[in-house]
Design an enzyme around this catalytic site. Structure first.
Site, PDB file in Angstrom:
ATOM      1  CG  ASN A 146      63.217  49.849  66.406  1.00  0.00           C
ATOM      2  OD1 ASN A 146      64.048  50.603  66.886  1.00  0.00           O
ATOM      3  ND2 ASN A 146      62.226  50.265  65.616  1.00  0.00           N
ATOM      4  CE  LYS A 148      59.438  51.284  67.664  1.00  0.00           C
ATOM      5  NZ  LYS A 148      57.994  51.395  67.477  1.00  0.00           N
ATOM      6  CG  HIS A 152      60.415  52.126  62.036  1.00  0.00           C
ATOM      7  ND1 HIS A 152      59.397  52.905  62.534  1.00  0.00           N
ATOM      8  CD2 HIS A 152      60.331  50.934  62.676  1.00  0.00           C
ATOM      9  CE1 HIS A 152      58.729  52.203  63.446  1.00  0.00           C
ATOM     10  NE2 HIS A 152      59.280  51.016  63.546  1.00  0.00           N
ATOM     11  CD  GLU A 210      58.039  54.487  65.565  1.00  0.00           C
ATOM     12  OE1 GLU A 210      59.218  54.467  65.954  1.00  0.00           O
ATOM     13  OE2 GLU A 210      57.159  53.705  66.011  1.00  0.00           O
ATOM     14  CD  GLU A 242      57.964  47.255  62.013  1.00  0.00           C
ATOM     15  OE1 GLU A 242      58.185  46.613  63.055  1.00  0.00           O
ATOM     16  OE2 GLU A 242      58.329  48.433  61.848  1.00  0.00           O
ATOM     17  N   GLY A 263      53.039  49.610  68.404  1.00  0.00           N
ATOM     18  CA  GLY A 263      52.906  50.232  69.714  1.00  0.00           C
ATOM     19  C   GLY A 263      51.482  50.363  70.205  1.00  0.00           C
ATOM     20  CB  SER A 273      51.310  44.863  68.872  1.00  0.00           C
ATOM     21  OG  SER A 273      51.094  46.266  68.977  1.00  0.00           O
TER      22      SER A 273
END
Ligand code: PGA
Length: 248
Positions: free
Chosen positions: A9, A11, A93, A95, A163, A169, A208
């Site tokens: 991904n 992003k 996701h 985010e 996730e 991240g 990660s």
């Protein structure tokens, strides 16, 4: 046996020059039983799809609108992604759930739109750090799973990605026992709801993942691959993760 999946991904990273990162992956990989997916920004889906034609690398979007067409300035439909050459799309996701206030019901509608457009939906779930600290992880994951997956989901049309938000991240990962607990719970819930089809659905871990920790994560039961953010931007790193999956 579930086909494994290494999904990247990107992003909001990558302009034209980044397309060359994929060239090495096309040559180095292609082992049977391991799929490779790259989800670049929407601006690159068309060109990347052309660039990987005839190779084992598949291309996906990072989000889609729940409708097929309409007055939704700035949005992209699943049909448009499919038309641009995508075979998959990430939905839900964390985010998107945070930045765009996406609810489970919205994620479910997007998943249905993806399936209707012949895309595989990579449906993301995950708890926050506060939820984990409060001992609510499985309750949160269970609620997201129930709300985000439509009844029409099948092993061919949906992939689940667990996730934990606090691992995305950050360089932090759950313990292998924590990953095993959530993936075992997800598998049981999927089988309870979908029967044999639920047993065949792929479960990815994300947050990660890097070449150094990929092998141990892939050895956890019911981890069928990974959804990789930062480490998918460089072919050397993503390649290391794909190699670990091939050897798992
Ligand atoms: P990360 O992101 O690998 O950079 O932690 C994972 C994701 O958000 O899919």
């Amino acid at each position: 046996m579930r086909t494994k999946l290494a999904a990247g991904n990107w992003k909001m990273n990558g302009i034209s020059a980044a397309l060359a990162e994929i060239d090495a992956l096309k040559i180095d990989f292609g082992a049977p039983g391991v799929e490779i997916l790259v989800c670049p920004p929407a601006t690159l889906v068309d060109r990347l799809s052309q660039r990987v034609q005839g190779s084992p690398v598949m291309v996906g979007g990072q989000d889609c609108h729940e409708n097929e067409t309409g007055a939704h300035t700035g949005d992209i439909s699943a049909r448009m992604l499919h038309d641009a050459g995508a075979s998959h799309v990430i939905v839900g996701h964390s985010e998107r759930r945070a930045d765009h206030h996406e609810t489970d019901a919205m994620v479910r509608a997007k998943t249905e739109a993806a399936i209707a457009a012949d895309l595989v939906a990579v449906v993301c779930l995950g708890e926050s750090e506060a939820e984990r600290d409060a001992g609510e992880t499985l309750a949160v994951i269970g609620r997201q799973l129930a709300g985000s997956l439509p009844d029409s989901a099948t092993a061919a049309t949906v992939v689940i990605a667990y996730e934990p938000i606090w691992a995305i991240g950050t360089g932090r990962t759950p313990t292998l026992d924590q990953i095993a607990e959530v993936h075992g719970y997800l598998r049981a819930e999927l089988v309870r709801r979908f029967g044999a089809e639920g047993d065949a659905m792929r479960l990815l871990y994300g947050g990660s993942v890097k070449p150094a920790n990929a092998a141990e994560i892939f050895a956890v039961p019911d981890v069928d691959g990974a959804l990789v953010g930062g480490a998918s931007l460089k072919a050397a790193d993503f390649g290391g993760i794909i190699r670990a999956l091939e050897q798992a």
